[in-house]
Design an enzyme around this catalytic site. Structure first.
Site, mmCIF file in Angstrom:
data_model
loop_
_atom_site.group_PDB
_atom_site.id
_atom_site.type_symbol
_atom_site.label_atom_id
_atom_site.label_comp_id
_atom_site.label_asym_id
_atom_site.label_seq_id
_atom_site.Cartn_x
_atom_site.Cartn_y
_atom_site.Cartn_z
ATOM 1 N N GLY A 253 0.749 -1.251 0.000
ATOM 2 C CA GLY A 253 0.000 0.000 0.000
ATOM 3 C C GLY A 253 0.773 1.292 0.000
ATOM 4 O O GLY A 253 0.190 2.355 -0.217
ATOM 5 N N PRO A 296 4.596 -5.196 -0.529
ATOM 6 C CA PRO A 296 4.617 -4.004 -1.377
ATOM 7 C C PRO A 296 4.667 -4.358 -2.854
ATOM 8 O O PRO A 296 5.360 -5.294 -3.251
ATOM 9 C CB PRO A 296 5.925 -3.319 -0.957
ATOM 10 N N CYS A 366 -9.997 5.037 -30.089
ATOM 11 C CA CYS A 366 -11.188 5.634 -30.683
ATOM 12 C C CYS A 366 -12.150 6.130 -29.615
ATOM 13 O O CYS A 366 -13.316 5.720 -29.565
ATOM 14 C CB CYS A 366 -11.862 4.639 -31.601
ATOM 15 N N GLU A 367 -11.635 6.905 -28.710
ATOM 16 C CA GLU A 367 -12.441 7.616 -27.724
ATOM 17 C C GLU A 367 -11.518 8.638 -27.075
ATOM 18 O O GLU A 367 -10.321 8.665 -27.383
ATOM 19 C CB GLU A 367 -13.032 6.670 -26.678
HETATM 20 N N1 LLP Z 1 -1.475 -7.154 -1.137
HETATM 21 C C1 LLP Z 1 -2.752 -7.232 -1.513
HETATM 22 C C2 LLP Z 1 -3.611 -8.239 -0.909
HETATM 23 C C3 LLP Z 1 -3.272 -6.338 -2.472
HETATM 24 O O1 LLP Z 1 -4.543 -6.423 -2.817
HETATM 25 C C4 LLP Z 1 -2.413 -5.374 -3.048
HETATM 26 C C5 LLP Z 1 -2.913 -4.441 -4.056
HETATM 27 C C6 LLP Z 1 -1.067 -5.350 -2.649
HETATM 28 C C7 LLP Z 1 -0.631 -6.249 -1.671
HETATM 29 C C8 LLP Z 1 -0.071 -4.375 -3.214
HETATM 30 O O2 LLP Z 1 -0.404 -3.081 -2.966
HETATM 31 P P1 LLP Z 1 0.592 -1.893 -3.403
HETATM 32 O O3 LLP Z 1 1.832 -1.998 -2.556
HETATM 33 O O4 LLP Z 1 0.916 -2.096 -4.848
HETATM 34 O O5 LLP Z 1 -0.178 -0.680 -3.160
HETATM 35 N N2 LLP Z 1 -4.769 -1.128 -9.957
HETATM 36 C C9 LLP Z 1 -4.681 -0.157 -8.888
HETATM 37 C C10 LLP Z 1 -4.050 -0.749 -7.645
HETATM 38 C C11 LLP Z 1 -4.789 -1.928 -7.106
HETATM 39 C C12 LLP Z 1 -4.121 -2.503 -5.881
HETATM 40 C C13 LLP Z 1 -4.709 -3.807 -5.539
HETATM 41 N N3 LLP Z 1 -4.102 -4.480 -4.461
HETATM 42 C C14 LLP Z 1 -3.893 1.043 -9.368
HETATM 43 O O6 LLP Z 1 -3.473 1.071 -10.523
HETATM 44 O O7 LLP Z 1 -3.701 2.007 -8.618
#
Ligand code: LLP
Length: 444
Positions: A253, A296, A366-367
């Site tokens: 996160g 992460p 195309c948008e």
């Molecule tokens: N662990 C779990 C269970 C998760 O669902 C996620 C991300 C992570 C770890 C890793 O989180 P990070 O460190 O990358 O924040 N597509 C969206 C982000 C979706 C994140 C989903 N889960 C975007 O492009 O911002």
């Protein structure tokens, strides 16, 4: 070199030719050699981020496991780098698990996530012998127990808990609140019931708990709150079931910089808050410190990625704005459309010039696929190369073939070398899965 110095990441710099350089490679040459759009991944930067995580956490708590969340960007080469850096790996589907195993990633260092894993995915995890399955629902515990017994195996699980924390981020990427599809809620009896089931059903070994509260987070309070709530819950489970759970996974996160206004906490600051919070909570509830796991994704690969586009028509609408078309867009980066995400960019072949031109960068779909709604870049013209920064996470991973575009290639750059790690899709790839039933084949 000119006076202008943009915000650069990792090994990015402006070279003697006034071009953006990444990993010792001139980005304009990369665009010529590998064509555009092109994802460029800075190997040294990825490795540095992995090392920073390990050193920041292990210097405070030797037993921490850092599991890279492959959903951010997973290719076989990325798996090799992450493995060499001694990280574990999070997968969220059969496809991610398969990629990791094809890359030779050791199964015992892999976790499998997902709010609805199919029987096929659970069986794959059991047969491959993944280290942990992160179970998300009560019915999944039952299914896994049955499948594990059929396979003559014991599933090592973490139970995903929704701790009831609402984070300050885009609602699409908030995951820890009560009103969420993920995990078993702490505030209802679901999480407790999950533990009861996991402790009683055969074929299941409950190793610990998991929570992930959101993504692209800048505030650290929620991590502290998360560890407190989880330890409090673990202490209450000790009371009720006499069980001391050994692992606590607090998810991923940590946010990154997409624009110069974004000032995310450092990994060191994150480590301070999480480890400090965990120690305080364990002391408060007199609970033996569980082994900490983190996941992460974005903060490992996000700023290590740059996308290179070729600039097309520049359309000036006097008194309105200037549109700059690039030869990609929604299909290689859906984040602006999905989350109103913002990015920084520069004209890679004029990187030393002062940005003076306010433009809107649009894709070629195309948008109205706006890539950068408002950005000031170097005076730009057709044929230039535009570099968009911080595209390492959730870009290639979320790319599509919309409008039957071929997905771009990805090159790994390091010390002046550039190697393809994902080949550019071809037109033949696009039709490879198409089937024309016999009755449609004849002449009309
Ligand atoms: N662990 C779990 C269970 C998760 O669902 C996620 C991300 C992570 C770890 C890793 O989180 P990070 O460190 O990358 O924040 N597509 C969206 C982000 C979706 C994140 C989903 N889960 C975007 O492009 O911002």
């Amino acid at each position: 070199m000119g006076a202008y110095q943009p915000l650069l990441f990792g090994t990015q710099r402006i070279n003697e030719a006034g071009h953006l350089e990444i990993g010792g490679c001139d980005s304009v040459e990369l665009a010529e050699r590998f064509d555009t759009p092109l994802y460029v991944l800075d190997e040294q930067h990825v490795r540095e981020r992995c090392r920073l995580y390990l050193s920041a956490f292990r210097s405070r708590l030797p037993q921490v496991e850092i599991a890279y969340a492959g959903k951010a960007l997973l290719t076989k080469a990325v798996c090799r780098i992450v493995e060499q850096e001694d990280l574990a790996l999070d997968t969220a589907s059969a496809g991610e698990l398969y990629t990791a195993r094809q890359a030779g990633f050791p199964a015992e260092r892999i976790k499998l996530h997902g709010n609805f894993k199919s029987d096929g995915e659970l069986l794959m995890a059991l047969r491959e012998g993944v280290g942990r399955i992160v179970v998300d629902s009560l019915t999944e515990i039952e299914r896994l127990s049955r499948l594990a017994q059929e396979e003559g195996k014991e599933a090592q699980i973490l139970l995903r808990v929704a701790p009831g924390i609402k984070t300050q981020t885009h609602t699409f990427i908030q995951t820890g609140q009560l009103d969420s599809k993920f995990g078993l809620s702490l505030s209802t009896s679901a999480a407790r019931e999950g533990v009861r089931m996991a402790l009683s059903l055969p074929g299941i070994k409950l190793q610990g708990l998991h929570s992930h509260i959101g993504s692209q987070l800048f505030g650290l309070d929620c991590f502290q709150k998360g560890s407190e709530l989880m330890v409090e819950f673990m202490a209450s489970l000790r009371e009720e079931f006499g069980v001391v759970l050994e692992e606590l996974d607090l998810g991923g996160g940590l946010g990154i910089s997409y624009t110069s206004e974004d000032t995310p906490p450092t990994i060191e600051e994150l480590a301070d808050v999480i480890v400090g919070g965990l120690e305080r909570a364990c002391a408060q509830f007199n609970y033996p410190r569980p082994r900490l796991i983190l996941e992460p994704g974005r903060s490992i690969v996000g700023t290590a990625g740059t996308t290179l586009y070729r600039v097309g028509p520049v359309k000036d609408i006097p008194g309105v704005r200037t549109y700059v078309a690039v030869n990609g867009g929604l299909s290689d980066n859906p984040r602006p459309a999905l989350y109103d995400a913002e990015y920084m960019a520069l004209v890679a072949n004029k990187a030393d010039q002062t940005p003076t031109q306010a433009v809107r960068v649009a894709g070629k779909h195309c948008e109205t696929d706006t890539l950068l709604a408002e950005v000031t870049i170097q005076p730009v013209q057709e044929g230039d190369i535009l570099a968009v920064f911080s595209t390492g996470a959730y870009n290639y991973a979320m790319a599509s073939n919309y409008n039957r575009f071929c997905r771009p290639a990805m090159v790994l750059v390091n010390e002046g070398q550039a190697e393809v790690i994902v080949a550019r899709e071809t037109l033949d790839d696009l039709v490879a899965q198409d089937v024309v039933p016999a009755r449609l084949r004849g002449a009309s």
